[in-house]
Design an enzyme around this catalytic site. Sequence first.
Site, PDB file in Angstrom:
ATOM      1  N   LYS B 134     -36.713  58.111   2.105  1.00  0.00           N
ATOM      2  CA  LYS B 134     -35.329  57.945   2.545  1.00  0.00           C
ATOM      3  C   LYS B 134     -34.447  57.786   1.311  1.00  0.00           C
ATOM      4  O   LYS B 134     -34.939  57.293   0.298  1.00  0.00           O
ATOM      5  CB  LYS B 134     -35.204  56.739   3.479  1.00  0.00           C
ATOM      6  CG  LYS B 134     -35.557  55.372   2.831  1.00  0.00           C
ATOM      7  CD  LYS B 134     -34.387  54.752   2.111  1.00  0.00           C
ATOM      8  CE  LYS B 134     -34.791  53.583   1.265  1.00  0.00           C
ATOM      9  NZ  LYS B 134     -33.812  53.258   0.236  1.00  0.00           N
ATOM     10  N   TYR B 218     -30.608  51.145   5.693  1.00  0.00           N
ATOM     11  CA  TYR B 218     -31.252  50.052   6.445  1.00  0.00           C
ATOM     12  C   TYR B 218     -30.330  49.490   7.524  1.00  0.00           C
ATOM     13  O   TYR B 218     -30.686  49.503   8.696  1.00  0.00           O
ATOM     14  CB  TYR B 218     -31.765  48.975   5.494  1.00  0.00           C
ATOM     15  CG  TYR B 218     -32.920  49.466   4.656  1.00  0.00           C
ATOM     16  CD1 TYR B 218     -34.172  49.650   5.220  1.00  0.00           C
ATOM     17  CD2 TYR B 218     -32.757  49.784   3.314  1.00  0.00           C
ATOM     18  CE1 TYR B 218     -35.241  50.122   4.464  1.00  0.00           C
ATOM     19  CE2 TYR B 218     -33.821  50.262   2.548  1.00  0.00           C
ATOM     20  CZ  TYR B 218     -35.061  50.427   3.135  1.00  0.00           C
ATOM     21  OH  TYR B 218     -36.104  50.900   2.387  1.00  0.00           O
TER      22      TYR B 218
END
Lengths: 316, 316
Positions: B134, B218
């Site tokens: 990511k 996140y």
Amino acid sequence: MENRRSFVKKSLIGMAGISLSANALSPYLLAKNKKKLGVALVGLGYYSTDLLAPALQLTNSCYLSGIVTGTPEKAEKWKRKYNIPDNNIYNYQNFDSIANNPDIDIVYVVLPTSMHAEFTIRAANAGKHVWCEKPMAVTELECQKMINACNENKVKLSIGYRMQHEPNTRKIINYRNNNTFGAINLVQSAAGYYDGRTDHWKFDKEMGGGAMYDMGVYPLNACRYVTGEEPISVMAQQFTNRPDIFNEVDETTLFQLEFPSGALANCSASFGMKVNNLQVTCTNGWYKLNPFQAYSGIRGSASNGDILDDKIRIKQ
Amino acid sequence: MENRRSFVKKSLIGMAGISLSANALSPYLLAKNKKKLGVALVGLGYYSTDLLAPALQLTNSCYLSGIVTGTPEKAEKWKRKYNIPDNNIYNYQNFDSIANNPDIDIVYVVLPTSMHAEFTIRAANAGKHVWCEKPMAVTELECQKMINACNENKVKLSIGYRMQHEPNTRKIINYRNNNTFGAINLVQSAAGYYDGRTDHWKFDKEMGGGAMYDMGVYPLNACRYVTGEEPISVMAQQFTNRPDIFNEVDETTLFQLEFPSGALANCSASFGMKVNNLQVTCTNGWYKLNPFQAYSGIRGSASNGDILDDKIRIKQ
């Protein structure tokens, strides 16, 4: 439920013909031989009824000495419940004659926000000290006029924001004063409740309604007392999930602040959700309160192991 | 400290002459008699070195079978440490020949973000399944090209975002699935660390740097898995306290999301502060994780008394 909006609108019309007389500071004010200062509550809604009046039975330095209300039934009920003399009961028409009443040292303005400036100025002109509920007023200009009126009449003005007196809040303010956790990086805070009413002055723009004015002052002031600074930039976004009710004012406002030190804040205020938290991230640790502005039971913890829980409760 | 930026820029120049050959799905892929799938790590920085390689010693279904690195010294060190055969060690020039290696089932792209699309597509064209770190890529267009390449080559593509597999995170996802606390009103979340480096690809805009790309995923993904929805509006503000370092990318981003259900989110991502929290306010309660995305020790609680603390730890 009483239709507060029409009640207040009628009251405003009723007051339109009253001229404001500027009185000198009352000679009776703060007489040395008085044990307690007398407080007159202006506006007998939920907050006066359920919180202020009971609390004024417990205070050492002041007491409930008078009331100002536009509703005769409320006057009668309060008179009996709190033994208030007839002479100390006012309506919005004869309010200015409070200047001549030595039992009233302080006028506590607990009216819709749009009326704060007018009644603060009238109270100051009557020579009375003023406590005014939060938020102070609708505009900065109104706030300045209130300050000016109190200065000119040599009376004190205090806004009914209370968290800076709460022990756990004082503790986190001292974290900043003592630099306990280093520089403050981020303040996250949210305050809100679910307001299920469909008609209330808090939903009325002209009366100073909206979640940011009503609940936003808590995270906003938290950011100010946590950082000890004033913001240098402000951003905000407004939302509603009930556009039929919140067609004039915000149901929820998210807002972000930037402070001179570089601290940032990311906050929320709402009439659409029950939320109450404050979390502060510093260079060397963190602290949080949840809830951070309830009327009782402020609780939290800090990264150094501090438990923030004085269990201060107001007996009702 | 190695100058990563110049390393990667040189590597990019080195790769410019290599053509991408589209290979058929490797006949060795997912052979029935294989006990474990072989993983080749592409890029041997901190995350591969300190987290992925140690973790791949503990996995039951896959193992570290190969490496791809532009640094011969790293290749030598890893070869000895993990007993990697010479045939399974690649550099960025000969990477595409990995197509012919039956030991490599999966290519794990652990490179700077700007290189994710290219190496994912090259790995897919080599007939390898792809794990890509990511954030997926710098632009939506790149993401779509990666998906297309994997579809065309009939290989799987997975993004290395892990929280949806973490037990406490799965528990709060189930709160939403089971409607445990009613409608979700507000997600507050912040993720950040203090990055004290002065030169790193994460500070380089061309390489896909910035706090929002790196840490913002996140809270952003937390909002998505907590609500089970995709946002319908997005607002964001960027800040820096170190403009000499963060002159291309954001040091801190605050961002707000609105979801179709009416849920709101107020989030923060930063390279300038250590912060890691997730708090969800629902109509009938709340739950929170703090930290919510650490590599170990996700902890939290819920208004129904649930303690969220499985103490899952990765042995290192």
